[in-house]
Design an enzyme around this catalytic site. Structure first.
Site, mmCIF file in Angstrom:
data_model
loop_
_atom_site.group_PDB
_atom_site.id
_atom_site.type_symbol
_atom_site.label_atom_id
_atom_site.label_comp_id
_atom_site.label_asym_id
_atom_site.label_seq_id
_atom_site.Cartn_x
_atom_site.Cartn_y
_atom_site.Cartn_z
ATOM 1 N N SER A 100 0.793 -1.233 0.000
ATOM 2 C CA SER A 100 0.000 0.000 0.000
ATOM 3 C C SER A 100 0.821 1.276 0.000
ATOM 4 O O SER A 100 0.292 2.344 -0.263
ATOM 5 C CB SER A 100 -0.866 0.021 1.255
ATOM 6 N N GLY A 101 2.096 1.168 0.302
ATOM 7 C CA GLY A 101 2.897 2.362 0.543
ATOM 8 C C GLY A 101 3.075 2.605 2.027
ATOM 9 O O GLY A 101 3.861 3.451 2.439
ATOM 10 N N GLY A 102 2.344 1.857 2.816
ATOM 11 C CA GLY A 102 2.436 2.017 4.273
ATOM 12 C C GLY A 102 3.831 1.766 4.802
ATOM 13 O O GLY A 102 4.317 2.485 5.675
ATOM 14 N N PHE A 103 4.474 0.764 4.246
ATOM 15 C CA PHE A 103 5.813 0.435 4.751
ATOM 16 C C PHE A 103 6.800 1.551 4.447
ATOM 17 O O PHE A 103 7.718 1.802 5.216
ATOM 18 C CB PHE A 103 6.308 -0.874 4.142
ATOM 19 N N ASP A 153 -1.275 1.238 6.143
ATOM 20 C CA ASP A 153 -1.063 1.122 7.584
ATOM 21 C C ASP A 153 0.098 2.003 8.046
ATOM 22 O O ASP A 153 0.792 2.616 7.240
ATOM 23 C CB ASP A 153 -0.797 -0.331 7.974
ATOM 24 N N GLN A 195 -1.069 -4.580 13.328
ATOM 25 C CA GLN A 195 0.098 -3.859 13.854
ATOM 26 C C GLN A 195 0.178 -4.098 15.363
ATOM 27 O O GLN A 195 -0.231 -5.143 15.827
ATOM 28 C CB GLN A 195 0.018 -2.369 13.476
ATOM 29 N N GLY A 222 4.560 -5.052 10.554
ATOM 30 C CA GLY A 222 5.312 -4.504 11.678
ATOM 31 C C GLY A 222 6.429 -5.378 12.200
ATOM 32 O O GLY A 222 6.995 -5.097 13.255
ATOM 33 N N CYS A 310 19.202 -28.927 -6.969
ATOM 34 C CA CYS A 310 18.302 -27.839 -7.360
ATOM 35 C C CYS A 310 17.891 -27.949 -8.830
ATOM 36 O O CYS A 310 18.692 -28.278 -9.696
ATOM 37 C CB CYS A 310 18.965 -26.496 -7.105
ATOM 38 N N CYS A 312 16.651 -25.366 -10.612
ATOM 39 C CA CYS A 312 16.537 -24.051 -11.247
ATOM 40 C C CYS A 312 17.415 -23.972 -12.495
ATOM 41 O O CYS A 312 18.322 -24.774 -12.701
ATOM 42 C CB CYS A 312 16.910 -22.938 -10.265
ATOM 43 N N CYS A 315 21.199 -23.789 -11.837
ATOM 44 C CA CYS A 315 21.815 -25.042 -11.382
ATOM 45 C C CYS A 315 21.787 -26.125 -12.457
ATOM 46 O O CYS A 315 22.658 -26.988 -12.493
ATOM 47 C CB CYS A 315 21.124 -25.532 -10.108
ATOM 48 N N HIS A 341 18.126 -18.634 -8.942
ATOM 49 C CA HIS A 341 18.341 -19.705 -7.972
ATOM 50 C C HIS A 341 17.676 -19.390 -6.633
ATOM 51 O O HIS A 341 16.971 -20.225 -6.066
ATOM 52 C CB HIS A 341 19.835 -19.955 -7.759
#
Length: 374
Positions: A100-103, A153, A195, A222, A310, A312, A315, A341
């Site tokens: 959301s941009g909250g962080f 948030d 939160q 949070g 692996c 991937c 690998c 990887h």
RNA sequence: GCGCCUGUCGUCAAGCGGUUAAGACCUCGGAUUGUGGUUCCGAUAUGCAUGGGUUCGAAUCCCAUCAGGCGCC
């Protein structure tokens, strides 16, 4: 329960591990199903750094993240809308989740001013002023058009005092109410976020409050803000079980392999983290024995793949010696191969956790691997 | 054989008589968790080709030796 509109979403809790309580489920979205538990790669600027869409697809990633804040500032969300939303814009037909941009309110704290109405901040690149409120965030995220969108948030820092934590939490709850009122597109699911920082009673209160909102899934925010691992674990263990049982639980910003093991054990279903791609750009790669660094001289003549079992692309096709050579020549392909990887490692890791859950052996899986990562 | 030039960490080097010998690369180690990071932080020469000498003091000056480069017979 408050009203909310979301169609085309459904979560089925398929199985709960008898050993641990870890959960396996399926989340249906308008762009396909997501088998949980799942790790979600981060593509902040509508690109997973150093990777093409095909490369991301081939890691087995079922859903990717993008970031409202960054896309709002650059590209512009109206432009993305004109290009068919995030799916058309980046030509990705699987599910997408936007933060959301909250962080960023938290992580770019020195550039912003928080009021009850919303957050005023400056674009770090050109200094221009912008304002994001819960309503603006919903508009941005609806223009971007991700399947899952997040509540706007306020993430409290670590450490922080009780009063600050409570104010941020209460504001997050009031903002959540506004987010739900502003959100209108039924093809998007809005996840509320717990939160309450690092206080037991606040976390309980927050989980209780956000659970009164009818949603397709619920997030724990949070955490991963600089706190020690045992502190994080305590609060994830405390918080996850307080969220609705019949909905997916998303632990935001978390993801080392050991974090996934802990989170899954505590009943978390979804994870995202920048670590696989950031670490890749710093030369390190995940293995079943912890992370290693391709820069180390010991790989100079090493003909083995990054991880022997692996599947991937990196690998299956290249030796450690070759990737190390690319790294030392500053070829961007080195970061690409390591990112492929690292992402596939976490995606397959979450799938193996799921397999263990389905056979009621996740406790054994945890015991077998946890010690190797820490 | 003679003349000139050069010899400082694994590499490239700064320093050109005065406190604990820059810096870069390499090597080793650490950090990174809803991405302002292909980034950031840290460690690594008691040593300046070797042996003498001058000096209160030498990587810095002198001599010899050794090694490398260039030139001339």
């Amino acid at each position: 329960m408050r009203d909310n509109c979301f169609d085309n979403f459904d979560y089925q809790l398929i199985h709960v591990c008898k050993q641990t309580g870890a959960r396996a489920g399926i989340l249906k979205t308008p762009h396909g199903e997501i088998k949980t538990p799942i790790f979600m790669p981060v593509g902040t600027n509508s690109a997973v750094k150093t990777l093409t869409g095909d490369q991301v697809r081939n890691t087995g990633a079922q859903i990717i993240l993008a970031n409202s804040y960054h896309l709002y500032l650059r590209a512009g969300t109206k432009r993305i809308k004109q290009f068919g939303g995030i799916h058309g814009w980046m030509n990705w037909d699987k599910p997408v989740l936007t933060d959301s941009g909250g962080f960023q309110v938290f992580s770019l704290a020195h550039l912003r001013k928080i009021t009850e109405d919303g957050v005023e901040f400056r674009d770090p690149k050109d200094g221009k002023k912008h304002f994001i409120s819960p309503e603006v965030s919903m508009e941005i995220q609806q223009d971007i058009g991700a399947d899952i969108i997040m509540a706007f948030d306020e993430c409290a820092p670590y450490p922080c005092d009780y009063d600050t934590a409570k104010k941020a939490m209460d504001r997050t709850h009031r903002w959540l109410e506004r987010c739900f009122k502003a959100k209108t597109n039924p093809k998007q699911a809005l996840f509320p976020i717990v939160q309450g920082a690092f206080f037991d009673d606040l976390r309980r209160e927050s989980a209780s409050v956000i659970s009164t909102f009818e949603a397709a899934g619920y997030a724990i925010g949070g955490v991963s803000v600089g706190e020690p691992a045992d502190v994080k674990n305590h609060f994830v263990e405390l918080t996850a079980p307080l969220l609705p049982v019949n909905k997916p639980r998303y632990l935001m910003g978390v993801g080392t392999p050991e974090d996934l093991l802990d989170g899954i054990k505590f009943g978390v279903d979804m994870f995202d983290c920048v670590l696989p791609t950031r670490n890749a750009r710093h030369g390190s790669f995940f293995t079943w024995d912890g992370k290693k660094n391709i820069k180390n001289k010991q790989y100079e003549d090493d003909a083995l793949p990054l991880v022997e079992e692996c599947n991937c692309y990196a690998c299956r096709n290249h030796s450690r010696a070759y990737i190390r050579h690319l790294w030392r020549c500053q070829e961007s392909t080195a970061s690409t191969l390591l990112s492929i990887h690292n992402i596939q490692f976490l995606v397959e890791f979450s799938q193996r956790c799921r397999d263990a859950i389905l056979t009621d052996t996740f406790g054994d899986f945890y015991q077998q691997h946890y010690k190797n990562f820490v």
